[in-house]
Design a protein around this motif. Sequence first.
Motif, PDB file in Angstrom:
ATOM      1  N   PRO A 298      48.286  49.805 -11.224  1.00 33.68           N
ATOM      2  CA  PRO A 298      49.121  49.422 -10.083  1.00 33.68           C
ATOM      3  C   PRO A 298      50.378  48.675 -10.504  1.00 33.68           C
ATOM      4  CG  PRO A 298      47.195  47.999 -10.215  1.00 33.68           C
ATOM      5  CD  PRO A 298      47.033  49.054 -11.275  1.00 33.68           C
ATOM      6  N   TRP A 299      51.460  48.939  -9.770  1.00 27.76           N
ATOM      7  CA  TRP A 299      52.747  48.271  -9.947  1.00 27.76           C
ATOM      8  C   TRP A 299      53.213  47.793  -8.584  1.00 27.76           C
ATOM      9  CZ3 TRP A 299      56.420  48.331 -14.203  1.00 27.76           C
ATOM     10  CH2 TRP A 299      55.875  48.801 -15.399  1.00 27.76           C
ATOM     11  N   HIS A 300      54.083  46.799  -8.582  1.00 29.28           N
ATOM     12  CA  HIS A 300      54.668  46.266  -7.361  1.00 29.28           C
ATOM     13  C   HIS A 300      56.185  46.243  -7.516  1.00 29.28           C
ATOM     14  CE1 HIS A 300      50.611  44.994  -6.475  1.00 29.28           C
ATOM     15  NE2 HIS A 300      50.577  44.378  -7.641  1.00 29.28           N
ATOM     16  N   VAL A 301      56.877  46.217  -6.400  1.00 24.08           N
ATOM     17  CA  VAL A 301      58.325  46.062  -6.401  1.00 24.08           C
ATOM     18  C   VAL A 301      58.656  44.740  -5.716  1.00 24.08           C
ATOM     19  CG1 VAL A 301      60.548  46.992  -5.659  1.00 24.08           C
ATOM     20  CG2 VAL A 301      58.706  48.554  -6.356  1.00 24.08           C
ATOM     21  N   ALA A 302      59.288  43.843  -6.463  1.00 29.04           N
ATOM     22  CA  ALA A 302      59.745  42.560  -5.921  1.00 29.04           C
ATOM     23  C   ALA A 302      61.214  42.695  -5.543  1.00 29.04           C
ATOM     24  CB  ALA A 302      59.575  41.453  -6.959  1.00 29.04           C
ATOM     25  N   VAL A 303      61.616  41.998  -4.473  1.00 35.95           N
ATOM     26  CA  VAL A 303      63.011  42.020  -4.049  1.00 35.95           C
ATOM     27  C   VAL A 303      63.476  40.615  -3.691  1.00 35.95           C
ATOM     28  CG1 VAL A 303      62.941  44.413  -3.235  1.00 35.95           C
ATOM     29  CG2 VAL A 303      62.478  42.561  -1.631  1.00 35.95           C
ATOM     30  N   LEU A 304      64.759  40.394  -3.921  1.00 38.86           N
ATOM     31  CA  LEU A 304      65.412  39.158  -3.498  1.00 38.86           C
ATOM     32  C   LEU A 304      66.606  39.561  -2.651  1.00 38.86           C
ATOM     33  CD1 LEU A 304      65.716  36.060  -3.621  1.00 38.86           C
ATOM     34  CD2 LEU A 304      67.189  36.413  -5.619  1.00 38.86           C
ATOM     35  N   ALA A 305      66.530  39.262  -1.347  1.00 34.81           N
ATOM     36  CA  ALA A 305      67.601  39.596  -0.412  1.00 34.81           C
ATOM     37  C   ALA A 305      68.502  38.384  -0.226  1.00 34.81           C
ATOM     38  CB  ALA A 305      67.015  40.025   0.931  1.00 34.81           C
ATOM     39  N   SER A 306      69.818  38.615  -0.259  1.00 30.38           N
ATOM     40  CA  SER A 306      70.792  37.540  -0.048  1.00 30.38           C
ATOM     41  C   SER A 306      71.673  37.879   1.148  1.00 30.38           C
ATOM     42  CB  SER A 306      71.676  37.366  -1.284  1.00 30.38           C
ATOM     43  OG  SER A 306      70.901  36.965  -2.386  1.00 30.38           O
ATOM     44  N   ALA A 307      71.884  36.871   1.993  1.00 30.00           N
ATOM     45  CA  ALA A 307      72.712  37.033   3.185  1.00 30.00           C
ATOM     46  C   ALA A 307      74.121  36.526   2.919  1.00 30.00           C
ATOM     47  CB  ALA A 307      72.096  36.256   4.348  1.00 30.00           C
ATOM     48  N   GLU A 308      75.057  36.926   3.764  1.00 29.83           N
ATOM     49  CA  GLU A 308      76.445  36.488   3.642  1.00 29.83           C
ATOM     50  C   GLU A 308      76.584  34.978   3.788  1.00 29.83           C
ATOM     51  OE1 GLU A 308      78.994  38.117   2.606  1.00 29.83           O
ATOM     52  OE2 GLU A 308      78.176  40.131   2.655  1.00 29.83           O
ATOM     53  N   ASP A 309      75.693  34.341   4.558  1.00 27.96           N
ATOM     54  CA  ASP A 309      75.770  32.889   4.756  1.00 27.96           C
ATOM     55  C   ASP A 309      75.047  32.092   3.668  1.00 27.96           C
ATOM     56  OD1 ASP A 309      73.073  33.189   5.365  1.00 27.96           O
ATOM     57  OD2 ASP A 309      73.263  32.534   7.444  1.00 27.96           O
ATOM     58  N   GLY A 310      74.550  32.794   2.627  1.00 33.90           N
ATOM     59  CA  GLY A 310      73.880  32.116   1.521  1.00 33.90           C
ATOM     60  C   GLY A 310      72.371  32.074   1.633  1.00 33.90           C
ATOM     61  N   GLY A 311      71.812  32.455   2.774  1.00 31.50           N
ATOM     62  CA  GLY A 311      70.356  32.499   2.918  1.00 31.50           C
ATOM     63  C   GLY A 311      69.756  33.526   1.972  1.00 31.50           C
ATOM     64  N   ARG A 312      68.547  33.240   1.498  1.00 32.79           N
ATOM     65  CA  ARG A 312      67.867  34.165   0.583  1.00 32.79           C
ATOM     66  C   ARG A 312      66.401  34.288   0.960  1.00 32.79           C
ATOM     67  NH1 ARG A 312      69.010  32.856  -5.524  1.00 32.79           N
ATOM     68  NH2 ARG A 312      66.976  31.984  -5.161  1.00 32.79           N
ATOM     69  N   SER A 313      65.835  35.474   0.718  1.00 30.06           N
ATOM     70  CA  SER A 313      64.419  35.714   0.941  1.00 30.06           C
ATOM     71  C   SER A 313      63.863  36.489  -0.249  1.00 30.06           C
ATOM     72  CB  SER A 313      64.184  36.540   2.202  1.00 30.06           C
ATOM     73  OG  SER A 313      64.604  35.834   3.338  1.00 30.06           O
ATOM     74  N   PHE A 314      62.737  36.027  -0.755  1.00 30.17           N
ATOM     75  CA  PHE A 314      62.058  36.687  -1.866  1.00 30.17           C
ATOM     76  C   PHE A 314      60.768  37.316  -1.348  1.00 30.17           C
ATOM     77  CE2 PHE A 314      60.746  37.657  -6.008  1.00 30.17           C
ATOM     78  CZ  PHE A 314      59.448  37.222  -6.221  1.00 30.17           C
ATOM     79  N   VAL A 315      60.577  38.596  -1.645  1.00 33.34           N
ATOM     80  CA  VAL A 315      59.349  39.295  -1.293  1.00 33.34           C
ATOM     81  C   VAL A 315      58.760  39.816  -2.596  1.00 33.34           C
ATOM     82  CG1 VAL A 315      58.287  41.133   0.074  1.00 33.34           C
ATOM     83  CG2 VAL A 315      60.337  39.977   0.931  1.00 33.34           C
ATOM     84  N   GLN A 316      57.656  39.217  -3.020  1.00 32.52           N
ATOM     85  CA  GLN A 316      57.058  39.549  -4.312  1.00 32.52           C
ATOM     86  C   GLN A 316      56.448  40.949  -4.333  1.00 32.52           C
ATOM     87  OE1 GLN A 316      53.502  37.364  -5.890  1.00 32.52           O
ATOM     88  NE2 GLN A 316      55.115  36.482  -7.193  1.00 32.52           N
ATOM     89  N   LYS A 317      55.923  41.408  -3.199  1.00 27.42           N
ATOM     90  CA  LYS A 317      55.299  42.737  -3.123  1.00 27.42           C
ATOM     91  C   LYS A 317      55.868  43.491  -1.939  1.00 27.42           C
ATOM     92  CE  LYS A 317      51.049  41.254  -5.366  1.00 27.42           C
ATOM     93  NZ  LYS A 317      49.586  41.096  -5.229  1.00 27.42           N
ATOM     94  N   ALA A 318      57.118  43.942  -2.084  1.00 29.52           N
ATOM     95  CA  ALA A 318      57.790  44.676  -1.014  1.00 29.52           C
ATOM     96  C   ALA A 318      57.332  46.121  -0.935  1.00 29.52           C
ATOM     97  CB  ALA A 318      59.305  44.624  -1.212  1.00 29.52           C
ATOM     98  N   ALA A 319      56.802  46.656  -2.039  1.00 30.45           N
ATOM     99  CA  ALA A 319      56.279  48.010  -2.082  1.00 30.45           C
ATOM    100  C   ALA A 319      55.400  48.125  -3.320  1.00 30.45           C
ATOM    101  CB  ALA A 319      57.400  49.045  -2.122  1.00 30.45           C
ATOM    102  N   GLY A 320      54.647  49.188  -3.406  1.00 28.24           N
ATOM    103  CA  GLY A 320      53.791  49.377  -4.556  1.00 28.24           C
ATOM    104  C   GLY A 320      53.602  50.833  -4.896  1.00 28.24           C
ATOM    105  N   PHE A 321      53.180  51.067  -6.122  1.00 22.66           N
ATOM    106  CA  PHE A 321      52.906  52.423  -6.591  1.00 22.66           C
ATOM    107  C   PHE A 321      51.929  52.331  -7.750  1.00 22.66           C
ATOM    108  CE2 PHE A 321      56.587  50.803  -8.755  1.00 22.66           C
ATOM    109  CZ  PHE A 321      56.506  51.231 -10.070  1.00 22.66           C
ATOM    110  N   THR A 322      51.439  53.474  -8.200  1.00 30.17           N
ATOM    111  CA  THR A 322      50.489  53.511  -9.307  1.00 30.17           C
ATOM    112  C   THR A 322      51.010  54.415 -10.399  1.00 30.17           C
ATOM    113  OG1 THR A 322      48.646  53.170  -7.791  1.00 30.17           O
ATOM    114  CG2 THR A 322      48.110  54.087  -9.947  1.00 30.17           C
ATOM    115  N   VAL A 323      50.976  53.915 -11.627  1.00 30.59           N
ATOM    116  CA  VAL A 323      51.334  54.729 -12.795  1.00 30.59           C
ATOM    117  C   VAL A 323      50.031  55.326 -13.306  1.00 30.59           C
ATOM    118  CG1 VAL A 323      52.243  54.724 -15.142  1.00 30.59           C
ATOM    119  CG2 VAL A 323      53.316  53.312 -13.370  1.00 30.59           C
ATOM    120  N   LYS A 324      49.961  56.629 -13.331  1.00 31.72           N
ATOM    121  CA  LYS A 324      48.749  57.315 -13.767  1.00 31.72           C
ATOM    122  C   LYS A 324      48.888  57.761 -15.210  1.00 31.72           C
ATOM    123  CE  LYS A 324      47.386  58.461  -9.249  1.00 31.72           C
ATOM    124  NZ  LYS A 324      46.439  59.130  -8.456  1.00 31.72           N
ATOM    125  N   GLY A 325      47.755  57.781 -15.894  1.00 29.21           N
ATOM    126  CA  GLY A 325      47.731  58.159 -17.313  1.00 29.21           C
ATOM    127  C   GLY A 325      47.668  59.616 -17.570  1.00 29.21           C
TER     128      GLY A 325
END
Length: 153
Positions: free
Chosen positions: A126-153
């Motif tokens: 399993p893998w996750h996608v983390a994101v950091l969103a920034s607003a024009e007014d300087g506000g920020r939001s971090f989402v550690q697991k915004a999406a996920g997927f699996t790398v298969k062997g």
Amino acid sequence: MSKRVVTISALAGVALLGGAGAYAFAGEAGSDGPAVAKGSVAYVAPGQGKDGSLTFTARVSDDSGVRNLKVLAWPGSMAPAPDAKEMAHVESATCEPSGPSGDKAALCTYTVKVTAAEAAESPKGPWHVAVLASAEDGGRSFVQKAAGFTVKG
């Protein structure tokens, strides 16, 4: 720069490698930063002499407007998981305004090429996608697991 930041920075270039069976999560931001919603990831495996790709897409909104969205894929086995401070060293998605006029939302998309060699070196599972969103007014939001997927062997 700490060893952990160096590791995550290296993963930003190599770890966005992919997986089969992509699935989506929705992430919600706190009230002081942009909202991140409808996060999804899609992987196309490399094959027959052609590179593959990994694409992450999300809708980001904030009353002041969206400045950017930084994106990092990370293996679920990585400990500790990345945090908001480490996201400063990763690439940004392309964000385009979406919705009706006056709506301060953007559709943000990040795509990275995946070579066969990179896919072969990618940790499986399993893998996750983390994101950091920034607003024009300087506000920020971090989402550690915004999406996920699996790398298969």
